[in-house]
Scaffold this motif. Sequence first.
Motif, PDB file in Angstrom:
ATOM      1  N   LEU A  23       0.830  -1.209   0.000  1.00 31.20           N
ATOM      2  CA  LEU A  23       0.000   0.000   0.000  1.00 31.20           C
ATOM      3  C   LEU A  23       0.863   1.257   0.000  1.00 31.20           C
ATOM      4  O   LEU A  23       0.601   2.199  -0.742  1.00 31.20           O
ATOM      5  CB  LEU A  23      -0.921   0.017   1.214  1.00 31.20           C
ATOM      6  N   THR A  26       3.161   1.433  -3.459  1.00 34.28           N
ATOM      7  CA  THR A  26       2.491   1.681  -4.739  1.00 34.28           C
ATOM      8  C   THR A  26       1.721   2.994  -4.791  1.00 34.28           C
ATOM      9  O   THR A  26       1.262   3.389  -5.858  1.00 34.28           O
ATOM     10  CB  THR A  26       1.505   0.553  -5.059  1.00 34.28           C
ATOM     11  N   ALA A  28      -1.078   3.387  -3.099  1.00 33.83           N
ATOM     12  CA  ALA A  28      -2.473   3.083  -2.779  1.00 33.83           C
ATOM     13  C   ALA A  28      -2.892   3.725  -1.458  1.00 33.83           C
ATOM     14  O   ALA A  28      -4.045   4.127  -1.298  1.00 33.83           O
ATOM     15  CB  ALA A  28      -2.699   1.576  -2.739  1.00 33.83           C
ATOM     16  N   ASP A  30      -1.946   6.616  -0.409  1.00 34.46           N
ATOM     17  CA  ASP A  30      -2.301   7.997  -0.763  1.00 34.46           C
ATOM     18  C   ASP A  30      -3.709   8.064  -1.336  1.00 34.46           C
ATOM     19  O   ASP A  30      -4.496   8.940  -0.989  1.00 34.46           O
ATOM     20  CB  ASP A  30      -1.313   8.554  -1.789  1.00 34.46           C
ATOM     21  N   TRP A  31      -4.024   7.132  -2.221  1.00 29.41           N
ATOM     22  CA  TRP A  31      -5.346   7.120  -2.846  1.00 29.41           C
ATOM     23  C   TRP A  31      -6.428   6.912  -1.788  1.00 29.41           C
ATOM     24  O   TRP A  31      -7.444   7.602  -1.797  1.00 29.41           O
ATOM     25  CB  TRP A  31      -5.427   6.024  -3.909  1.00 29.41           C
ATOM     26  N   ILE A  32      -6.208   5.973  -0.893  1.00 23.16           N
ATOM     27  CA  ILE A  32      -7.188   5.708   0.167  1.00 23.16           C
ATOM     28  C   ILE A  32      -7.382   6.956   1.018  1.00 23.16           C
ATOM     29  O   ILE A  32      -8.503   7.359   1.313  1.00 23.16           O
ATOM     30  CB  ILE A  32      -6.735   4.516   1.044  1.00 23.16           C
ATOM     31  N   THR A  35      -9.084   9.796  -1.273  1.00 21.03           N
ATOM     32  CA  THR A  35     -10.409   9.479  -1.800  1.00 21.03           C
ATOM     33  C   THR A  35     -11.421   9.155  -0.718  1.00 21.03           C
ATOM     34  O   THR A  35     -12.539   9.661  -0.733  1.00 21.03           O
ATOM     35  CB  THR A  35     -10.321   8.291  -2.781  1.00 21.03           C
ATOM     36  N   THR A 169       2.972  13.038   0.237  1.00 19.30           N
ATOM     37  CA  THR A 169       2.473  11.679   0.049  1.00 19.30           C
ATOM     38  C   THR A 169       2.637  10.915   1.342  1.00 19.30           C
ATOM     39  O   THR A 169       3.368  11.335   2.229  1.00 19.30           O
ATOM     40  CB  THR A 169       3.264  10.919  -1.054  1.00 19.30           C
TER      41      THR A 169
END
Length: 175
Positions: A23, A26, A28, A30-32, A35, A169
């Motif tokens: 996580l 990659t 991910a 940050d995306w979690i 978002t 990030t």
Amino acid sequence: ARRAIPLDLLFVMAVTAEAGSALARTGAADWIALTLLGPVTERAGSTVVVVAVIALVSLLAHLVVTSRTARASVLLPVVILIGGAGGLDVTALAFLSTAAAGYCLTTTTSAKPIRVFATVQDGYDEQDLRRLSLRLLPVHVLLLLGFSFVVWPMLGLALGADAGRAPTTATDSVR
């Protein structure tokens, strides 16, 4: 002795530890953070709401990720990014999340000692653990909020604005 080792639990711990690492690696995490939890910091604007959401998510994470180490590796990059974006002290939020992530008593796979003691004669079962967890979860949330806003600030761990730069990030935050 070898037959008594819960190999399935060891396998799950290894897999979740790698998942947490992936996580962060990659992006991910940050995306979690942006978002799913970003709206909490953007719309709520309240430190109490942000702390309550982080506490609740961290408390319930044991239902998805059984290893405490893996929970930390999954939660901390997200929590640090949210804290930095919201201008909160990321150390205090990381401490809160780590303290909350230790809550593991809802199922027999939540923690190794619970699993071991559930196997003894006249031990407890999943229903007993769920009942106990439902009663203790609100108490844990209130205790975490109380410690976050009263006790830890007296010890120098306040949730106020972070003196350092806000991370860009989650992986920058961990470094």
